[in-house]
Design a protein around this motif. Structure first.
Motif, PDB file in Angstrom:
ATOM      1  N   LYS A  10      -3.350   1.245  -7.552  1.00  0.00           N
ATOM      2  CA  LYS A  10      -2.220   1.281  -8.485  1.00  0.00           C
ATOM      3  C   LYS A  10      -0.904   1.050  -7.755  1.00  0.00           C
ATOM      4  CE  LYS A  10       0.146   4.275 -11.794  1.00  0.00           C
ATOM      5  NZ  LYS A  10       0.194   5.614 -12.428  1.00  0.00           N
ATOM      6  N   ALA A  11      -0.724   1.700  -6.586  1.00  0.00           N
ATOM      7  CA  ALA A  11       0.529   1.555  -5.837  1.00  0.00           C
ATOM      8  C   ALA A  11       0.733   0.114  -5.396  1.00  0.00           C
ATOM      9  CB  ALA A  11       0.513   2.479  -4.623  1.00  0.00           C
ATOM     10  N   GLU A  12      -0.331  -0.519  -4.930  1.00  0.00           N
ATOM     11  CA  GLU A  12      -0.211  -1.889  -4.448  1.00  0.00           C
ATOM     12  C   GLU A  12       0.083  -2.846  -5.595  1.00  0.00           C
ATOM     13  OE1 GLU A  12      -2.235  -4.444  -0.879  1.00  0.00           O
ATOM     14  OE2 GLU A  12      -3.142  -2.582  -1.560  1.00  0.00           O
ATOM     15  N   PHE A  13      -0.587  -2.628  -6.719  1.00  0.00           N
ATOM     16  CA  PHE A  13      -0.354  -3.491  -7.879  1.00  0.00           C
ATOM     17  C   PHE A  13       1.060  -3.330  -8.415  1.00  0.00           C
ATOM     18  CE2 PHE A  13      -0.280  -4.009 -12.501  1.00  0.00           C
ATOM     19  CZ  PHE A  13      -0.648  -5.345 -12.593  1.00  0.00           C
ATOM     20  N   GLU A  14       1.491  -2.071  -8.594  1.00  0.00           N
ATOM     21  CA  GLU A  14       2.825  -1.834  -9.144  1.00  0.00           C
ATOM     22  C   GLU A  14       3.915  -2.336  -8.209  1.00  0.00           C
ATOM     23  OE1 GLU A  14       3.575  -0.773 -12.069  1.00  0.00           O
ATOM     24  OE2 GLU A  14       1.550  -0.279 -12.727  1.00  0.00           O
ATOM     25  N   SER A  15       3.668  -2.262  -6.901  1.00  0.00           N
ATOM     26  CA  SER A  15       4.684  -2.692  -5.946  1.00  0.00           C
ATOM     27  C   SER A  15       4.880  -4.199  -5.950  1.00  0.00           C
ATOM     28  CB  SER A  15       4.304  -2.230  -4.528  1.00  0.00           C
ATOM     29  OG  SER A  15       4.227  -0.829  -4.457  1.00  0.00           O
ATOM     30  N   LEU A  16       3.790  -4.934  -6.087  1.00  0.00           N
ATOM     31  CA  LEU A  16       3.849  -6.377  -5.866  1.00  0.00           C
ATOM     32  C   LEU A  16       3.918  -7.221  -7.130  1.00  0.00           C
ATOM     33  CD1 LEU A  16       1.294  -6.682  -2.935  1.00  0.00           C
ATOM     34  CD2 LEU A  16       3.764  -6.926  -2.806  1.00  0.00           C
ATOM     35  N   ARG A  17       3.606  -6.661  -8.296  1.00  0.00           N
ATOM     36  CA  ARG A  17       3.501  -7.524  -9.477  1.00  0.00           C
ATOM     37  C   ARG A  17       4.857  -8.044  -9.942  1.00  0.00           C
ATOM     38  NH1 ARG A  17       2.459  -4.062 -14.990  1.00  0.00           N
ATOM     39  NH2 ARG A  17       3.973  -2.394 -14.643  1.00  0.00           N
ATOM     40  N   ASN A  18       5.935  -7.305  -9.654  1.00  0.00           N
ATOM     41  CA  ASN A  18       7.244  -7.716 -10.152  1.00  0.00           C
ATOM     42  C   ASN A  18       8.204  -8.149  -9.053  1.00  0.00           C
ATOM     43  OD1 ASN A  18       6.667  -7.237 -12.900  1.00  0.00           O
ATOM     44  ND2 ASN A  18       7.028  -5.048 -12.625  1.00  0.00           N
ATOM     45  N   ILE A  19       7.714  -8.307  -7.832  1.00  0.00           N
ATOM     46  CA  ILE A  19       8.598  -8.723  -6.747  1.00  0.00           C
ATOM     47  C   ILE A  19       8.047  -9.981  -6.098  1.00  0.00           C
ATOM     48  CG2 ILE A  19       9.419  -6.390  -6.274  1.00  0.00           C
ATOM     49  CD1 ILE A  19       7.563  -6.272  -3.890  1.00  0.00           C
ATOM     50  N   GLU A  20       8.940 -10.753  -5.533  1.00  0.00           N
ATOM     51  CA  GLU A  20       8.515 -11.979  -4.870  1.00  0.00           C
ATOM     52  C   GLU A  20       9.502 -12.305  -3.758  1.00  0.00           C
ATOM     53  OE1 GLU A  20       7.188 -16.578  -5.920  1.00  0.00           O
ATOM     54  OE2 GLU A  20       7.691 -15.164  -7.520  1.00  0.00           O
ATOM     55  N   HIS A  21       8.968 -12.515  -2.574  1.00  0.00           N
ATOM     56  CA  HIS A  21       9.799 -12.845  -1.406  1.00  0.00           C
ATOM     57  C   HIS A  21       8.949 -13.664  -0.459  1.00  0.00           C
ATOM     58  CE1 HIS A  21      12.002 -12.185   2.406  1.00  0.00           C
ATOM     59  NE2 HIS A  21      13.055 -12.073   1.626  1.00  0.00           N
TER      60      HIS A  21
ATOM     61  N   LEU B 253       6.708 -11.664   1.908  1.00  0.00           N
ATOM     62  CA  LEU B 253       5.769 -10.684   1.347  1.00  0.00           C
ATOM     63  C   LEU B 253       4.531 -11.421   0.867  1.00  0.00           C
ATOM     64  CD1 LEU B 253       8.149  -8.466  -0.841  1.00  0.00           C
ATOM     65  CD2 LEU B 253       7.219  -7.908   1.410  1.00  0.00           C
ATOM     66  N   VAL B 254       3.372 -10.790   1.003  1.00  0.00           N
ATOM     67  CA  VAL B 254       2.159 -11.406   0.466  1.00  0.00           C
ATOM     68  C   VAL B 254       2.318 -11.543  -1.047  1.00  0.00           C
ATOM     69  CG1 VAL B 254       0.615 -10.566   2.260  1.00  0.00           C
ATOM     70  CG2 VAL B 254       1.027  -9.156   0.241  1.00  0.00           C
ATOM     71  N   LYS B 255       1.756 -12.581  -1.595  1.00  0.00           N
ATOM     72  CA  LYS B 255       1.873 -12.844  -3.026  1.00  0.00           C
ATOM     73  C   LYS B 255       0.613 -12.378  -3.745  1.00  0.00           C
ATOM     74  CE  LYS B 255       2.876 -16.451  -6.409  1.00  0.00           C
ATOM     75  NZ  LYS B 255       3.138 -17.901  -6.610  1.00  0.00           N
ATOM     76  N   LEU B 256       0.797 -11.474  -4.707  1.00  0.00           N
ATOM     77  CA  LEU B 256      -0.321 -11.016  -5.527  1.00  0.00           C
ATOM     78  C   LEU B 256      -0.589 -12.065  -6.596  1.00  0.00           C
ATOM     79  CD1 LEU B 256      -2.298  -8.701  -6.291  1.00  0.00           C
ATOM     80  CD2 LEU B 256      -0.518  -7.837  -7.816  1.00  0.00           C
ATOM     81  N   LEU B 257      -1.787 -12.657  -6.573  1.00  0.00           N
ATOM     82  CA  LEU B 257      -2.125 -13.724  -7.512  1.00  0.00           C
ATOM     83  C   LEU B 257      -2.696 -13.172  -8.809  1.00  0.00           C
ATOM     84  CD1 LEU B 257      -3.802 -16.214  -4.991  1.00  0.00           C
ATOM     85  CD2 LEU B 257      -1.457 -16.246  -5.867  1.00  0.00           C
TER      86      LEU B 257
END
Length: 456
Positions: free
Chosen positions: A170-181, A184-188
């Motif tokens: 949950k922490a990893e999903f919530e952290s990465l789903r709305n950010i992009e840089h 940073l690794v990109k959550l597909l």
């Protein structure tokens, strides 16, 4: 009757109860101790009190008042309705909690409608060991190709039998789903559901980086199809570029997200390298949103923070139960920076009896810089990195320039990893300093023998 609580008003100086049809016993404490401060005229059924009131003694036998049948019925109905309401409320809250638990990481995550368990199974040849590229604290990472993506992806399968794995997902999903840089690794995409055996199954899908992680490059070992004569090595400029990449990612997480994010587990193995050797910060399984920490500062949370992170990179204040903060990430970055240029892990066996990586570097700067630099760091320049001439003086200046650069980089690592959190260098300032060092390093070599890098 006269309210009993009035006698507890210590600052009450005058109380006029005259002509109010009071009856029963007068209290004996507080203002009622002073007959001149308590006026009771016109209340013929009062009794007791201090002698100065000159009232008759009270009859200790109190009349028992019985409730009428109608009043009893009303009270019974009210309590019955209250009990039913409480039961219904409890059932509703339990149902809501269960629904949230099921849907928080399911419905929101399944906004991605392009992945299924079967597609993940097919992409990895049934999660074959030949496709396994790494094993972490909460799961295993496989490489594979999904139909909807034309390139290789990394599929992180959570080990839900491991305590904390679901929270990590949950922490990893919530952290990465709305950010992009870019660093940073990109959550597909992601999947949360059941496998072909009906068991809970959770997975995260990321872009795949073929050059592995930074730890494998700082501490190279021969790998399959790689000759012993040509092991992995990172040049000075490559290491500096990666250090800037990681600092850029932290600067974005700390200062440019809508809600600041603390990574909590920054270390070389969580920095992935793409084909152009650009660094990407990964593994947000322990990440925390800063506002959530501020709102929930309970003792239980603080005490659990001591285990957050990896030994050697975790800041000392976490071990004392302090709340996570951006200062903790800066500390981890400082240690990572020292490791990148010394080639020594913070858990190296040489660090005994209170000695640590930071103290080791600090004790040897600047005089013994050559002795503490990673022996695997190539001193020669790659083509296009630094322009060099063949003169002896310029070779000397080149060597001095490199040493000065290394000293400045390690000093930034020391400034980021001080013991007191608020004394640590801000990651934005560290990023600016590193850019200046790279700029100076890439400039033509000065012919001035007293050359000095101009970094603020």
């Amino acid at each position: 009757m006269i309210p009993k609580f009035l006698e507890s008003f210590d600052f009450l100086k005058l109380l006029n109860l005259s002509y109010n049809h009071f009856e029963g016993e007068i209290p004996t404490n507080g203002v009622f101790k002073n007959a001149s401060a308590t006026l009771i005229k016109g209340n013929g059924k009062l009794c007791g009190g201090i002698p100065k009131f000159q009232l008759p003694n009270c009859n200790n036998k109190k009349s028992k008042k019985t409730l009428t049948p109608m009043l009893k019925l009303i009270i019974f109905i009210l309590f019955g309705l209250l009990g039913v309401s409480l039961i219904l409320l409890s059932l509703f809250l339990c149902s809501l909690r269960k629904k949230r638990k099921e849907n928080t990481s399911s419905n929101s995550i399944n906004l991605f409608l392009d992945v299924s368990y079967q597609s993940l199974l097919n992409a990895t040849d049934g999660f074959s060991p030949t496709n396994l590229v790494g094993v972490g604290s909460f799961g295993s990472v496989y490489k594979g190709i999904l139909n909807q993506y034309r390139h290789t992806v990394a599929i992180k399968v959570l080990n839900l039998a491991r305590r904390g794995a679901s929270k990590s997902f949950k922490a990893e999903f919530e952290s990465l789903r709305n950010i992009e840089h870019q660093n940073l690794v990109k959550l597909l995409t992601a999947y949360s559901g059941i496998d072909d055996q009906g068991q809970d199954f959770k997975a995260l899908v990321y872009e795949f980086f073929g050059n592995g992680n930074l730890d494998e490059w700082i501490h190279p070992t021969p790998i399959t199809n790689e000759s012993f004569e040509n092991p992995r090595k990172l040049s000075l400029i490559q290491r500096l570029n990666i250090a800037i990449d990681v600092a850029s990612a932290l600067d974005y997480l700390h200062h440019h997200c809508q809600t600041p994010i603390v990574h909590c587990d920054l270390k070389p193995s969580n920095v992935l390298l793409d084909d152009k050797m650009i660094g990407h910060v990964s593994d947000f399984g322990l990440a925390k949103f800063l506002h959530a920490i501020i709102q929930d500062s309970s003792a239980n949370q603080s005490s659990s923070i001591g285990v957050r992170g990896t030994i050697g990179y975790t800041p000392p204040e976490y071990g004392m139960g302090n709340e996570v903060s951006i200062y903790g990430d800066v500390y981890s970055y400082g240690i990572l920076l020292l490791e990148m240029f010394t080639g020594k892990r913070p858990t190296n066996s040489m660090f005994l009896n209170g000695l640590n990586l930071r103290d080791f570097v600090k004790a040897n700067l600047p005089e013994r810089i050559i002795d503490i630099i990673d022996p695997n760091l190539p001193w020669e320049r790659q083509e296009g990195e630094i322009r060099m001439n063949d003169t002896h003086n310029e070779d000397q200046n080149e060597s001095l320039k490199i040493q000065e650069c290394l000293i400045l980089i390690l000093e930034i690592g020391l400034a980021c990893s001080t013991e007191v959190p608020r004394e640590r260098m801000d990651i934005t300032d560290a990023l600016v300093e590193l850019h200046l060092i790279r700029q100076n390093l890439l400039e033509p070599v000065s012919t001035d023998k007293d050359f000095k890098l101009q970094v603020h």
